[in-house]
Design an enzyme around this catalytic site. Structure first.
Site, PDB file in Angstrom:
ATOM      1  N   ASP A  33     -95.418 -39.390  10.922  1.00 20.75           N
ATOM      2  CA  ASP A  33     -94.773 -40.555  10.325  1.00 20.75           C
ATOM      3  C   ASP A  33     -93.284 -40.561  10.624  1.00 20.75           C
ATOM      4  O   ASP A  33     -92.707 -39.548  11.020  1.00 20.75           O
ATOM      5  CB  ASP A  33     -94.936 -40.498   8.794  1.00 20.75           C
ATOM      6  CG  ASP A  33     -96.330 -40.896   8.355  1.00 20.75           C
ATOM      7  OD1 ASP A  33     -97.028 -41.546   9.141  1.00 20.75           O
ATOM      8  OD2 ASP A  33     -96.686 -40.549   7.222  1.00 20.75           O
ATOM      9  N   LYS A  55     -94.104 -45.933  10.152  1.00 13.33           N
ATOM     10  CA  LYS A  55     -94.104 -47.307   9.652  1.00 13.33           C
ATOM     11  C   LYS A  55     -92.674 -47.697   9.342  1.00 13.33           C
ATOM     12  O   LYS A  55     -92.171 -47.432   8.268  1.00 13.33           O
ATOM     13  CB  LYS A  55     -94.965 -47.412   8.396  1.00 13.33           C
ATOM     14  CG  LYS A  55     -96.414 -47.102   8.651  1.00 13.33           C
ATOM     15  CD  LYS A  55     -97.186 -47.182   7.353  1.00 13.33           C
ATOM     16  CE  LYS A  55     -98.583 -46.661   7.552  1.00 13.33           C
ATOM     17  NZ  LYS A  55     -98.963 -45.609   6.653  1.00 13.33           N
ATOM     18  N   MET A 167     -89.870 -45.163  -3.514  1.00 17.56           N
ATOM     19  CA  MET A 167     -89.867 -46.491  -2.897  1.00 17.56           C
ATOM     20  C   MET A 167     -89.332 -47.558  -3.867  1.00 17.56           C
ATOM     21  O   MET A 167     -89.842 -48.695  -3.890  1.00 17.56           O
ATOM     22  CB  MET A 167     -91.287 -46.873  -2.423  1.00 17.56           C
ATOM     23  CG  MET A 167     -91.806 -45.959  -1.340  1.00 17.56           C
ATOM     24  SD  MET A 167     -93.518 -46.265  -0.922  1.00 17.56           S
ATOM     25  CE  MET A 167     -94.357 -45.364  -2.228  1.00 17.56           C
TER      26      MET A 167
HETATM   27  C1  LIG Z   1     -94.376 -43.583   1.375  1.00 17.84           C
HETATM   28  S1  LIG Z   1     -93.568 -42.585   0.199  1.00 17.84           S
HETATM   29  C2  LIG Z   1     -94.154 -41.021   0.697  1.00 17.84           C
HETATM   30  C3  LIG Z   1     -93.956 -39.932  -0.324  1.00 17.84           C
HETATM   31  C4  LIG Z   1     -94.351 -38.574   0.188  1.00 17.84           C
HETATM   32  N1  LIG Z   1     -95.751 -38.502   0.476  1.00 17.84           N
HETATM   33  C5  LIG Z   1     -93.972 -37.456  -0.786  1.00 17.84           C
HETATM   34  O1  LIG Z   1     -94.867 -36.799  -1.353  1.00 17.84           O
HETATM   35  O2  LIG Z   1     -92.784 -37.227  -0.961  1.00 17.84           O
HETATM   36  C6  LIG Z   1     -91.917 -42.601   0.784  1.00 17.84           C
HETATM   37  C7  LIG Z   1     -90.908 -42.467  -0.322  1.00 17.84           C
HETATM   38  O3  LIG Z   1     -90.795 -41.100  -0.718  1.00 17.84           O
HETATM   39  C8  LIG Z   1     -89.470 -40.841  -1.120  1.00 17.84           C
HETATM   40  N2  LIG Z   1     -88.911 -39.818  -0.216  1.00 17.84           N
HETATM   41  C9  LIG Z   1     -89.501 -39.265   0.848  1.00 17.84           C
HETATM   42  N3  LIG Z   1     -88.710 -38.325   1.401  1.00 17.84           N
HETATM   43  C10 LIG Z   1     -87.591 -38.291   0.655  1.00 17.84           C
HETATM   44  C11 LIG Z   1     -86.401 -37.518   0.705  1.00 17.84           C
HETATM   45  N4  LIG Z   1     -86.193 -36.594   1.657  1.00 17.84           N
HETATM   46  N5  LIG Z   1     -85.454 -37.735  -0.226  1.00 17.84           N
HETATM   47  C12 LIG Z   1     -85.645 -38.636  -1.205  1.00 17.84           C
HETATM   48  N6  LIG Z   1     -86.753 -39.388  -1.313  1.00 17.84           N
HETATM   49  C13 LIG Z   1     -87.713 -39.225  -0.390  1.00 17.84           C
HETATM   50  C14 LIG Z   1     -88.707 -42.156  -1.002  1.00 17.84           C
HETATM   51  O4  LIG Z   1     -88.791 -42.824  -2.243  1.00 17.84           O
HETATM   52  C15 LIG Z   1     -89.496 -42.869   0.061  1.00 17.84           C
HETATM   53  O5  LIG Z   1     -89.306 -44.254   0.009  1.00 17.84           O
END
Ligand SMILES: C[S@@+](CC[C@H](N)C(=O)[O-])C[C@H]1O[C@@H](n2cnc3c(N)ncnc32)[C@H](O)[C@@H]1O
Length: 245
Positions: A33, A55, A167
């Site tokens: 991803d 995406k 998100m």
């Molecule tokens: C589609 S979701 C996926 C979440 C992922 N599967 C997880 O367990 O962290 C994507 C969201 O996760 C959060 N996110 C992912 N990586 C991040 C990071 N390094 N720092 C802060 N928020 C993060 C944000 O809110 C982002 O919009």
């Protein structure tokens, strides 16, 4: 051979599980991803085929195409690693991919990763639970998808404990308004952590009333609740911190 649905953690390659690192080192093909950072991708050996199905805004790769690709790759005599940010089963659509593989009769396994729901607060020095302060935390999406029921933010405001929003950057203004309408005090502390555990990490602290106009960029995790006023990073340095208070 099989498909491994692997969590890549929040960004820092040191936060990969040992199993994830071992699978990356032995994979034949890695399907990843956009949220999987360059430092993690750098662990993939040069000879391994990489497929970016990220995406990105405006150019989404349909989930059905990704699932079809995984089924096709999984039927080859190869080890396929499907690498996802955080944990595959936390807003990662890993469940849909697992179902598609199961229906196609392709072997798969799930390798959990450290989810940003806990890693991002920790990066800001925020414990999502704390004795005497917060006895629970709720992880919720702030993303609205047409045709799906939206989160009942007013009810969530009455649940108590810490609210961790993934998100939620785009709709943070209306989310804050709904939480306040549901009974959370306007001065409830908020900590938003962007790109946690990477070189781009930024922490923004504000009140719930100020969340709507706080300068927060995606990808960010937003923590709402009393614990968001904590900053237990005493030995850390380098992360930028801004405050609206
Ligand atoms: C589609 S979701 C996926 C979440 C992922 N599967 C997880 O367990 O962290 C994507 C969201 O996760 C959060 N996110 C992912 N990586 C991040 C990071 N390094 N720092 C802060 N928020 C993060 C944000 O809110 C982002 O919009």
């Amino acid at each position: 051979m099989s498909v491994a649905l692997v969590g890549a953690g929040p960004g820092d390659p040191d936060l990969l599980t040992m199993k994830a690192a071992r699978l990356l080192a032995t994979a034949d093909v890695v399907v990843h991803d956009a949220l999987v950072g360059d430092d993690v991708l750098a662990l993939i050996p040069d000879h391994v085929e990489r497929i970016d199905v990220g995406k990105r805004v405006g150019k989404p790769v349909p989930q059905e195409m990704i699932s079809t690709l995984l089924v096709e790759l999984g039927r080859r005599d190869q080890l396929v690693v499907r690498l996802k940010g955080g944990d595959p089963f936390v807003f990662g659509r890993g469940g849909e991919e697992a179902l598609a593989l199961a229906e196609a009769g392709v072997d798969f396994e799930v390798v959990p990763g450290i989810t940003s729901s806990v890693a991002a607060p920790a990066a800001a020095g925020v414990p999502v639970t704390h004795r005497g302060v917060s006895a629970a935390f709720t992880v919720v999406t702030g993303h609205r998808r047409a045709g799906e029921p939206s989160v009942d933010w007013r009810s969530l405001a009455r649940v108590g404990g810490t609210i961790v929003i993934l998100m939620g950057v785009t709709h943070r203004r209306s989310i804050a308004a709904e939480l306040i309408a549901g009974g959370l005090p306007a001065e409830t502390p908020v900590a938003a952590v962007r790109s946690a555990t990477t070189d781009d990490e930024v922490v923004v602290r504000c009140s719930l009333a100020d969340l709507g106009h706080a300068a927060i960029e995606s990808p960010a995790t937003i923590v709402v609740g009393a614990v968001a006023s904590f900053d237990l990073r005493c030995l850390r340095s380098g992360a930028a911190t801004t405050s609206l208070r």
